[in-house]
Enzyme design. Structure first.
Site, PDB file in Angstrom:
ATOM      1  N   GLU A  87     -13.959 -33.894 -43.559  1.00 42.23           N
ATOM      2  CA  GLU A  87     -13.413 -32.529 -43.587  1.00 42.23           C
ATOM      3  C   GLU A  87     -12.202 -32.512 -44.493  1.00 42.23           C
ATOM      4  OE1 GLU A  87     -12.271 -30.749 -39.804  1.00 42.23           O
ATOM      5  OE2 GLU A  87     -14.113 -31.480 -38.863  1.00 42.23           O
TER       6      GLU A  87
ATOM      7  N   GLU B 135     -12.502 -36.194 -34.349  1.00 47.63           N
ATOM      8  CA  GLU B 135     -11.053 -36.096 -34.135  1.00 47.63           C
ATOM      9  C   GLU B 135     -10.618 -36.396 -32.696  1.00 47.63           C
ATOM     10  OE1 GLU B 135      -9.926 -32.213 -35.618  1.00 47.63           O
ATOM     11  OE2 GLU B 135     -10.215 -32.829 -37.697  1.00 47.63           O
TER      12      GLU B 135
HETATM   13  O1  IFM Z   1     -11.804 -26.073 -37.181  1.00 45.43           O
HETATM   14  C1  IFM Z   1     -11.294 -27.361 -37.092  1.00 45.43           C
HETATM   15  C2  IFM Z   1     -12.393 -28.357 -36.802  1.00 45.43           C
HETATM   16  O2  IFM Z   1     -13.081 -28.047 -35.641  1.00 45.43           O
HETATM   17  C3  IFM Z   1     -11.821 -29.744 -36.667  1.00 45.43           C
HETATM   18  N1  IFM Z   1     -10.960 -30.076 -37.774  1.00 45.43           N
HETATM   19  C4  IFM Z   1      -9.972 -29.121 -38.178  1.00 45.43           C
HETATM   20  C5  IFM Z   1     -10.619 -27.771 -38.383  1.00 45.43           C
HETATM   21  C6  IFM Z   1      -9.566 -26.738 -38.847  1.00 45.43           C
HETATM   22  O3  IFM Z   1      -8.530 -26.625 -37.927  1.00 45.43           O
END
Ligand code: IFM
Length: 482
Positions: free
Chosen positions: A380, A203
């Site tokens: 994710e 990210e």
């Molecule tokens: O916890 C985070 C993760 O580190 C990166 N993506 C989003 C998740 C939830 O906010």
């Protein structure tokens, strides 16, 4: 900002054309070829996933390992007021000692993949110094996953930096490019026999927005120009590491986990809202992907500069998807690209401040990303839900959205739910729980949440059956099963 239009639209035309092809192909055939399929049971269709589909969960080092005292996040947490609930990461889920216990749970839940990150500050505690014991511990963990039939996906950078790097300017300093490359090559030399699925960065835009624009994450800066410097160094660092990893490992699959959001105009009739939404989509979703596919850094991040190493430097696209923002044009917000963002008031929400639950958005992002012509992994997808009330239907609706994209020919290879265990949620501390497994951090006690059992049923069946939906979220059966 009219100067944005020509380059970003040029890139987009190629992508949109491919998206159109995916849609046309989907409408031309009544059934998909050899991918997931639909089978009618009890008058409802079972949604089957492709045979080799990966079902797993994602985590990151600082959020689960505990006592990562040598990085910039640890230092940040110790400053008063930085973490909303006043906590610090502390031992968190104690994976440095007990990851294998949770790997056992993941395997028992039918998961066949796990995404974790390596902590750069453990592997290289000082510039020029490697910690062989730390590398040994990661070897043990990766081997532990393989022994349990779990394919690892490894992220090299998930928000945290070694203190020595932060002290020399972190990602603003161009030296980070060779330093990251050295770290990547050390990792692949030492661990490459145990893993071939890599994410260089997690990210990057979230890292920039929170660290350099909102200033709520380290280094706590409010300066777009410095954020732009970080963007450019991240593109360069990814590109260089991409080639290094491939030099060391012929079958490596290398990408970035990109947080991708839907930006929809608040009022579709308003040209200004449409323009503001499109601008955010370009800045947040497209610009970085553009840079690591066509090699070009476009405004506002650069002046059509080409980085040859960055051309075609993704083997797959890693999609982190959480929510959508409605966007209204707002002339008073130049620093936010003239956009006011808010969650759709007519929709279901997750915890306060975390936005809308919008599974359709995952489908839309997957179709959009298929335009790059690469395999996709959902690196994710998750929801903060401290009571586990919403998580079961969230999982079902998002898995169904994934199935729909696969049915239409989008090559999605895996689904990593965020997260396996409750963990340290950055500036929110422990106030937002994302895990399938409840963690009581003091005694390090674990308890399976109901959503973990549901996710296990999907993973083990490699399908969403009518029975599963009827059992766990009957209220959405009409939305997800024919
Ligand atoms: O916890 C985070 C993760 O580190 C990166 N993506 C989003 C998740 C939830 O906010």
């Amino acid at each position: 900002m009219p100067s944005l239009s020509p380059p970003c639209l040029r890139g987009l035309h190629a992508v949109s054309l491919r998206v159109l092809c995916v849609r046309l192909a989907a409408s031309a055939v009544s059934k998909p070829v050899s991918r997931g399929g639909n089978i009618l049971t009890n008058d409802r269709a079972t949604l089957r996933f492709p045979e080799d589909f990966l079902w797993g969960t994602a985590t990151s080092s600082h959020q689960v390992e505990g006592h990562n005292t040598n990085n910039d996040w640890w230092a940040w947490e110790q400053l008063p007021g930085k973490i909303s609930d006043g906590t610090t990461s502390g031992p968190t889920a104690d994976w440095w000692q007990r990851a294998e216990e949770d790997f056992d749970r993941a395997a028992a839940l039918g998961q066949n993949t796990l995404r974790l990150s390596l902590e750069w500050s453990r592997i290289q505690p000082q510039e020029g110094e490697w910690d062989e014991a730390a590398l040994g511990r990661y070897r043990q963990m990766l081997q532990g996953l393989l022994d349990r039939g779990i394919t690892p996906m490894v992220t090299l950078h998930h928000f945290t930096n070694p203190l020595w790097l932060a002290e020399k300017g972190g990602w603003e300093n161009p030296e980070v490019v060779p330093l990251f490359d050295r770290y990547a090559s050390k990792v692949v030399e030492e661990l490459g026999d145990l893993c071939s699925l890599w994410c260089t960065l997690n990210e990057p835009l979230i890292y920039i927005v929170f660290g350099y624009i909102y200033g709520t994450w380290p280094p706590g800066v409010h300066d777009l120009l410095r954020g732009i410097r970080v963007f450019r160094n991240m593109v360069r660092a990814h590109a260089r590491a991409y080639h290094t990893i491939h030099r060391l490992q012929a079958d490596a699959q290398v990408s970035i986990a990109r947080h991708l959001r839907i930006f929809d105009p608040a009022n579709r009739e308003s040209q200004a809202d449409r323009w503001a939404a499109r601008l955010l989509e370009y800045v947040f979703n497209d610009a970085f992907l553009g840079a690591v596919t066509n090699g070009r850094i476009d405004p506002p991040f650069g002046f059509w500069e080409v980085i040859p190493q960055a051309i075609d430097s993704l083997d797959y696209i890693g999609v982190n998807y959480y929510s959508r923002d409605m966007v209204a044009f707002d002339i008073t917000q130049p620093a936010s690209f003239f956009a006011r963002r808010f969650a759709n008031p007519d929709s279901e929400f997750s915890m306060e401040g975390w936005g809308e639950v919008y599974p359709e958005g995952l489908y839309r992002i997957l179709v959009e990303m298929s335009g790059y012509g690469k395999p996709l992994y959902i690196t994710e997808v998750g929801i903060p839900d401290n009571t586990d009330q919403q998580r079961p239907s969230f999982i079902l609706s998002h898995a169904a959205a994934t199935h729909r994209a696969i049915q239409e020919g989008v090559p999605v290879k895996g689904f990593y739910f965020w997260s396996l265990v409750d963990n340290f949620e950055w500036a929110e501390g422990y106030s937002a729980r994302f895990g399938l497994i409840d963690v009581d951090f003091e005694p390090q006690a674990r308890k399976l949440k109901e959503s973990a059992r549901l996710y296990a049923e999907i993973a083990k069946a490699n399908a969403i059956t009518p029975e599963i939906v009827e059992k766990w979220a009957p209220e959405i059966i009409d939305q997800i099963l024919e």
